[in-house]
Design a protein around this motif. Structure first.
Motif, PDB file in Angstrom:
ATOM      1  N   LEU A   1       0.803  -1.390  -0.004  1.00 56.13           N
ATOM      2  CA  LEU A   1       0.104   0.022  -0.028  1.00 56.13           C
ATOM      3  C   LEU A   1       0.655   1.247   0.156  1.00 56.13           C
ATOM      4  N   GLY A   2       0.202   2.289  -0.592  1.00 59.12           N
ATOM      5  CA  GLY A   2       0.978   3.588  -0.536  1.00 59.12           C
ATOM      6  C   GLY A   2      -0.189   4.524  -0.213  1.00 59.12           C
ATOM      7  N   SER A   3      -0.729   5.404  -0.974  1.00 60.46           N
ATOM      8  CA  SER A   3      -1.829   6.041  -0.724  1.00 60.46           C
ATOM      9  C   SER A   3      -3.129   5.173  -0.625  1.00 60.46           C
ATOM     10  N   CYS A   4      -3.192   3.879  -1.171  1.00 56.80           N
ATOM     11  CA  CYS A   4      -4.424   3.150  -1.029  1.00 56.80           C
ATOM     12  C   CYS A   4      -4.482   2.718   0.355  1.00 56.80           C
ATOM     13  N   VAL A   5      -5.870   1.936   0.705  1.00 51.61           N
ATOM     14  CA  VAL A   5      -6.025   1.598   2.114  1.00 51.61           C
ATOM     15  C   VAL A   5      -6.454   0.163   2.091  1.00 51.61           C
ATOM     16  N   ALA A   6      -6.061  -0.738   2.887  1.00 53.66           N
ATOM     17  CA  ALA A   6      -6.623  -2.170   2.971  1.00 53.66           C
ATOM     18  C   ALA A   6      -7.401  -2.197   4.370  1.00 53.66           C
ATOM     19  N   ILE A   7      -8.556  -2.987   3.961  1.00 48.15           N
ATOM     20  CA  ILE A   7      -9.506  -3.294   5.014  1.00 48.15           C
ATOM     21  C   ILE A   7      -9.231  -4.810   5.279  1.00 48.15           C
TER      22      ILE A   7
ATOM     23  N   GLY B   1     -13.753  -2.918  -6.750  1.00 50.94           N
ATOM     24  CA  GLY B   1     -12.738  -2.953  -5.634  1.00 50.94           C
ATOM     25  C   GLY B   1     -11.683  -1.890  -5.669  1.00 50.94           C
ATOM     26  N   ARG B   2     -11.996  -1.027  -6.508  1.00 52.13           N
ATOM     27  CA  ARG B   2     -11.040   0.078  -6.523  1.00 52.13           C
ATOM     28  C   ARG B   2     -11.623   1.461  -5.980  1.00 52.13           C
ATOM     29  N   TYR B   3     -12.660   1.203  -5.526  1.00 48.65           N
ATOM     30  CA  TYR B   3     -13.475   2.312  -4.515  1.00 48.65           C
ATOM     31  C   TYR B   3     -13.909   1.865  -3.370  1.00 48.65           C
ATOM     32  N   ALA B   4     -13.579   2.358  -2.113  1.00 39.65           N
ATOM     33  CA  ALA B   4     -13.817   2.034  -0.757  1.00 39.65           C
ATOM     34  C   ALA B   4     -15.206   1.574  -0.414  1.00 39.65           C
ATOM     35  N   ASP B   5     -16.218   2.172  -0.884  1.00 38.12           N
ATOM     36  CA  ASP B   5     -17.501   1.869  -0.633  1.00 38.12           C
ATOM     37  C   ASP B   5     -17.865   0.758  -1.136  1.00 38.12           C
ATOM     38  N   GLU B   6     -17.471   0.425  -2.609  1.00 45.98           N
ATOM     39  CA  GLU B   6     -17.684  -0.733  -3.281  1.00 45.98           C
ATOM     40  C   GLU B   6     -16.997  -1.979  -2.857  1.00 45.98           C
ATOM     41  N   ALA B   7     -15.618  -1.754  -2.394  1.00 42.29           N
ATOM     42  CA  ALA B   7     -14.563  -2.698  -2.039  1.00 42.29           C
ATOM     43  C   ALA B   7     -15.380  -3.397  -0.730  1.00 42.29           C
ATOM     44  N   LEU B   8     -15.767  -2.509   0.208  1.00 43.48           N
ATOM     45  CA  LEU B   8     -16.559  -3.006   1.698  1.00 43.48           C
ATOM     46  C   LEU B   8     -17.598  -3.635   1.344  1.00 43.48           C
ATOM     47  N   GLU B   9     -18.532  -3.240   0.267  1.00 43.02           N
ATOM     48  CA  GLU B   9     -19.810  -3.819  -0.168  1.00 43.02           C
ATOM     49  C   GLU B   9     -19.257  -5.561  -0.572  1.00 43.02           C
ATOM     50  N   LEU B  10     -18.318  -5.309  -1.308  1.00 42.38           N
ATOM     51  CA  LEU B  10     -17.994  -7.154  -1.929  1.00 42.38           C
ATOM     52  C   LEU B  10     -17.390  -7.902  -0.713  1.00 42.38           C
ATOM     53  N   LEU B  11     -16.770  -7.129   0.709  1.00 40.95           N
ATOM     54  CA  LEU B  11     -16.254  -8.109   1.557  1.00 40.95           C
ATOM     55  C   LEU B  11     -17.489  -8.452   2.119  1.00 40.95           C
ATOM     56  N   LEU B  12     -18.504  -7.474   2.660  1.00 43.35           N
ATOM     57  CA  LEU B  12     -19.806  -7.618   3.302  1.00 43.35           C
ATOM     58  C   LEU B  12     -20.849  -8.708   2.436  1.00 43.35           C
ATOM     59  N   ARG B  13     -20.594  -8.876   1.059  1.00 40.95           N
ATOM     60  CA  ARG B  13     -21.322  -9.926   0.280  1.00 40.95           C
ATOM     61  C   ARG B  13     -20.928 -11.336   0.719  1.00 40.95           C
ATOM     62  N   HIS B  14     -19.277 -11.347   0.689  1.00 37.53           N
ATOM     63  CA  HIS B  14     -18.920 -12.566   0.856  1.00 37.53           C
ATOM     64  C   HIS B  14     -19.104 -13.178   2.421  1.00 37.53           C
ATOM     65  N   ALA B  15     -19.148 -12.098   3.407  1.00 38.37           N
ATOM     66  CA  ALA B  15     -19.668 -12.463   4.741  1.00 38.37           C
ATOM     67  C   ALA B  15     -21.023 -13.212   4.770  1.00 38.37           C
ATOM     68  N   HIS B  16     -21.942 -12.392   4.083  1.00 44.22           N
ATOM     69  CA  HIS B  16     -23.211 -12.872   4.023  1.00 44.22           C
ATOM     70  C   HIS B  16     -23.148 -14.414   3.291  1.00 44.22           C
TER      71      HIS B  16
ATOM     72  N   ASN C   1      -8.608   8.825   1.348  1.00 43.22           N
ATOM     73  CA  ASN C   1      -8.899   7.138   1.647  1.00 43.22           C
ATOM     74  C   ASN C   1      -9.007   6.829   3.244  1.00 43.22           C
ATOM     75  N   ILE C   2      -8.236   7.412   3.814  1.00 43.49           N
ATOM     76  CA  ILE C   2      -8.216   7.180   5.255  1.00 43.49           C
ATOM     77  C   ILE C   2      -9.757   7.904   5.897  1.00 43.49           C
ATOM     78  N   ARG C   3     -10.204   8.850   5.462  1.00 41.96           N
ATOM     79  CA  ARG C   3     -11.441   9.416   5.931  1.00 41.96           C
ATOM     80  C   ARG C   3     -12.497   8.466   5.476  1.00 41.96           C
ATOM     81  N   ALA C   4     -12.441   7.781   4.244  1.00 43.18           N
ATOM     82  CA  ALA C   4     -13.454   6.949   3.690  1.00 43.18           C
ATOM     83  C   ALA C   4     -13.503   5.676   4.412  1.00 43.18           C
TER      84      ALA C   4
END
Length: 177
Positions: free
Chosen positions: A30-36, A65-80, A116-119
């Motif tokens: 990671l550089g300016s990107c963020v990992a969850i 997955g390049r966008y914070a809100d959509e990447a999180l949505e993908l993780l949430l779908r996997h969890a579901h 990205n941090i704020r998001a």
């Protein structure tokens, strides 16, 4: 940091999301990107995303997955899909290092790392995620290793201007799983 026999290893590129249900080590740079990171302590499953930007203006295409809100949505779908809920996961946030701090001093509105941090923090709050650790901000890049078999996340942070840092250090907050 010893990997179990037969454990898979997945390296995420920017914009990728990975979720695994078996012994897996997820890695990214990671550089300016963020990992969850998402880890379910009872099921020993989870995933990680590596997003590049907070959001896109027009999201009528498939999730990206390049966008914070959509990447999180993908993780949430996997969890579901795996019969779990977001509230059951330990979540950690990493990255958001300023890669060109000298340039950003003159144009602070173009500070992608801070956006990205704020998001990431806003999403964690909006979805009531169990945030157990974070290592974000500063300058430079981070190498991340996330072991799904025990939930440990290993971080190596290389700030701008520092020639060498200690080898991988276990995130101090990981012990509080």
């Amino acid at each position: 940091m010893k990997k179990p026999v037969g454990a898979a290893e997945v390296v995420l590129a920017p914009g990728q999301v990975s979720f695994a249900t078996g012994p897996t080590r997820l890695r990214t740079l990671l550089g300016s990107c963020v990992a969850i990171t998402f880890w379910h302590p009872q099921r020993l499953i989870g995933g990680m995303c590596h997003f590049m930007l907070p959001r896109r203006l027009h999201s009528q295409q498939p999730l990206d997955g390049r966008y914070a809100d959509e990447a999180l949505e993908l993780l949430l779908r996997h969890a579901h899909v795996n019969g779990t809920h977001a509230r059951d996961y330990h979540v950690k946030l990493f990255g958001g290092g300023k890669m060109f701090p000298e340039l950003q001093r003159h144009k602070p509105t173009q500070d992608v790392a801070s956006l990205n941090i704020r998001a990431a923090l806003d999403l964690a709050e909006r979805y009531h995620l169990h945030l157990t650790a974070q290592d974000m901000g500063s300058t430079g890049y981070r190498t991340i290793m996330f072991d799904l078999w025990n939930g440990n996340v290993w971080v190596r942070h290389q700030p701008m201007g520092i020639l060498q840092q200690d080898a991988y250090q276990k995130n101090q907050c990981a012990a509080g799983r």
